[in-house]
Design a protein around this motif. Structure first.
Motif, mmCIF file in Angstrom:
data_model
loop_
_atom_site.group_PDB
_atom_site.id
_atom_site.type_symbol
_atom_site.label_atom_id
_atom_site.label_comp_id
_atom_site.label_asym_id
_atom_site.label_seq_id
_atom_site.Cartn_x
_atom_site.Cartn_y
_atom_site.Cartn_z
ATOM 1 N N ARG A 298 0.875 -1.163 0.000
ATOM 2 C CA ARG A 298 0.000 0.000 0.000
ATOM 3 C C ARG A 298 0.914 1.214 0.000
ATOM 4 N N ALA A 299 0.434 2.322 -0.538
ATOM 5 C CA ALA A 299 1.279 3.507 -0.629
ATOM 6 C C ALA A 299 0.502 4.768 -0.264
ATOM 7 N N ILE A 300 1.284 5.791 0.018
ATOM 8 C CA ILE A 300 0.739 7.117 0.266
ATOM 9 C C ILE A 300 1.442 8.049 -0.706
ATOM 10 N N ASP A 301 0.671 8.713 -1.548
ATOM 11 C CA ASP A 301 1.216 9.716 -2.454
ATOM 12 C C ASP A 301 1.073 11.081 -1.789
ATOM 13 N N PHE A 302 2.190 11.789 -1.684
ATOM 14 C CA PHE A 302 2.195 13.150 -1.165
ATOM 15 C C PHE A 302 2.427 14.089 -2.339
ATOM 16 N N HIS A 303 1.579 15.099 -2.454
ATOM 17 C CA HIS A 303 1.687 16.083 -3.522
ATOM 18 C C HIS A 303 2.055 17.436 -2.930
ATOM 19 N N GLU A 304 2.521 18.320 -3.784
ATOM 20 C CA GLU A 304 2.918 19.647 -3.333
ATOM 21 C C GLU A 304 1.771 20.299 -2.559
ATOM 22 N N GLY A 305 2.091 20.795 -1.376
ATOM 23 C CA GLY A 305 1.102 21.476 -0.542
ATOM 24 C C GLY A 305 0.347 20.573 0.416
ATOM 25 N N ASP A 306 0.487 19.238 0.272
ATOM 26 C CA ASP A 306 -0.201 18.314 1.183
ATOM 27 C C ASP A 306 0.335 18.460 2.597
ATOM 28 N N LYS A 307 -0.566 18.375 3.558
ATOM 29 C CA LYS A 307 -0.165 18.357 4.964
ATOM 30 C C LYS A 307 0.011 16.902 5.374
ATOM 31 N N ILE A 308 1.085 16.617 6.082
ATOM 32 C CA ILE A 308 1.364 15.262 6.551
ATOM 33 C C ILE A 308 0.787 15.102 7.949
ATOM 34 N N ASP A 309 -0.060 14.095 8.143
ATOM 35 C CA ASP A 309 -0.555 13.763 9.477
ATOM 36 C C ASP A 309 0.568 12.967 10.152
ATOM 37 N N GLU A 310 1.455 13.692 10.807
ATOM 38 C CA GLU A 310 2.691 13.098 11.314
ATOM 39 C C GLU A 310 2.447 12.018 12.363
ATOM 40 N N GLU A 311 1.538 12.246 13.283
ATOM 41 C CA GLU A 311 1.289 11.245 14.330
ATOM 42 C C GLU A 311 0.700 9.969 13.743
ATOM 43 N N ALA A 312 -0.243 10.111 12.821
ATOM 44 C CA ALA A 312 -0.844 8.933 12.189
ATOM 45 C C ALA A 312 0.193 8.189 11.351
ATOM 46 N N LEU A 313 1.064 8.936 10.666
ATOM 47 C CA LEU A 313 2.094 8.297 9.853
ATOM 48 C C LEU A 313 3.100 7.555 10.731
ATOM 49 N N LYS A 314 3.501 8.159 11.838
ATOM 50 C CA LYS A 314 4.430 7.471 12.741
ATOM 51 C C LYS A 314 3.787 6.209 13.319
ATOM 52 N N ALA A 315 2.503 6.260 13.613
ATOM 53 C CA ALA A 315 1.803 5.071 14.118
ATOM 54 C C ALA A 315 1.789 3.972 13.056
ATOM 55 N N LEU A 316 1.600 4.343 11.798
ATOM 56 C CA LEU A 316 1.603 3.372 10.703
ATOM 57 C C LEU A 316 2.993 2.761 10.525
ATOM 58 N N ILE A 317 4.016 3.587 10.610
ATOM 59 C CA ILE A 317 5.399 3.102 10.513
ATOM 60 C C ILE A 317 5.684 2.119 11.639
ATOM 61 N N LEU A 318 5.291 2.475 12.841
ATOM 62 C CA LEU A 318 5.515 1.599 13.990
ATOM 63 C C LEU A 318 4.749 0.288 13.836
ATOM 64 N N ALA A 319 3.541 0.347 13.309
ATOM 65 C CA ALA A 319 2.769 -0.877 13.070
ATOM 66 C C ALA A 319 3.492 -1.775 12.068
ATOM 67 N N ALA A 320 4.127 -1.173 11.062
ATOM 68 C CA ALA A 320 4.889 -1.954 10.080
ATOM 69 C C ALA A 320 6.097 -2.614 10.735
ATOM 70 N N VAL A 321 6.750 -1.909 11.639
ATOM 71 C CA VAL A 321 7.889 -2.482 12.367
ATOM 72 C C VAL A 321 7.416 -3.656 13.227
ATOM 73 N N VAL A 322 6.317 -3.469 13.927
ATOM 74 C CA VAL A 322 5.783 -4.541 14.777
ATOM 75 C C VAL A 322 5.437 -5.764 13.929
ATOM 76 N N LEU A 323 4.819 -5.540 12.778
ATOM 77 C CA LEU A 323 4.497 -6.653 11.884
ATOM 78 C C LEU A 323 5.765 -7.365 11.425
ATOM 79 N N ASN A 324 6.762 -6.603 10.999
ATOM 80 C CA ASN A 324 8.025 -7.212 10.550
ATOM 81 C C ASN A 324 8.698 -7.995 11.663
ATOM 82 N N THR A 325 8.779 -7.419 12.849
ATOM 83 C CA THR A 325 9.487 -8.096 13.938
ATOM 84 C C THR A 325 8.704 -9.305 14.431
ATOM 85 N N SER A 326 7.382 -9.247 14.434
ATOM 86 C CA SER A 326 6.604 -10.410 14.865
ATOM 87 C C SER A 326 6.710 -11.522 13.831
ATOM 88 N N THR A 327 6.731 -11.180 12.552
ATOM 89 C CA THR A 327 6.899 -12.171 11.494
ATOM 90 C C THR A 327 8.281 -12.802 11.577
#
Length: 141
Positions: free
Chosen positions: A100-129
């Protein structure tokens, strides 16, 4: 530099630094911000440089990549289809069974907390696997 001098090995992190400098503008700023957020979410992340110029962030497997295009900076999560996305950040590559991907375009605001939570969830998935694979391997010995 003469041909007898050893070549300085350039690290993946240095290559990513150079890519950010080369891009400049909003794409360079966006890639730099995404990189910072990945590092904040997972201080143990490993930076890699793959596929002839794609920044990759890994921890027990690929977490995500940072691809740059003319009109977008794309953050692709290797196992994104397996991640919960309560903030509905994923907006690209939605039809696949794995990524899955997220496309960021010029002027888009990044939901930083939600993105960090998604990154952390990916780490948890990788480490549990990775842990599950290690347990299965040990059980078969």
């Amino acid at each position: 530099m003469s041909k007898n001098e050893p070549r300085k090995e350039v690290s993946p992190s240095e290559m990513i630094d150079e890519r950010i400098r080369e891009l400049g503008g909003w794409r360079g700023e966006t890639l730099a911000r995404l990189r910072t957020l990945v590092r904040q979410a997972d201080p143990e992340v490993i930076e890699e440089w793959k596929w002839r110029g794609v920044p990759v962030w890994s921890h027990a497997g690929i977490i995500c990549t940072g691809e740059t295009y003319k009109n977008a900076v794309k953050m692709t999560f290797a196992k994104g289809a397996s991640l919960e996305d309560p903030s509905s950040l994923f907006n690209s590559s939605l039809e696949g069974n794995t990524r899955r991907a997220i496309d960021f375009h010029e002027g888009d605001k990044i939901d930083e907390e939600a993105l960090k939570a998604l990154i952390l969830a990916a780490v948890v998935l990788n480490t549990s696997t990775a842990q599950l694979r290690a347990t299965k391997t040990a059980a078969t010995r």
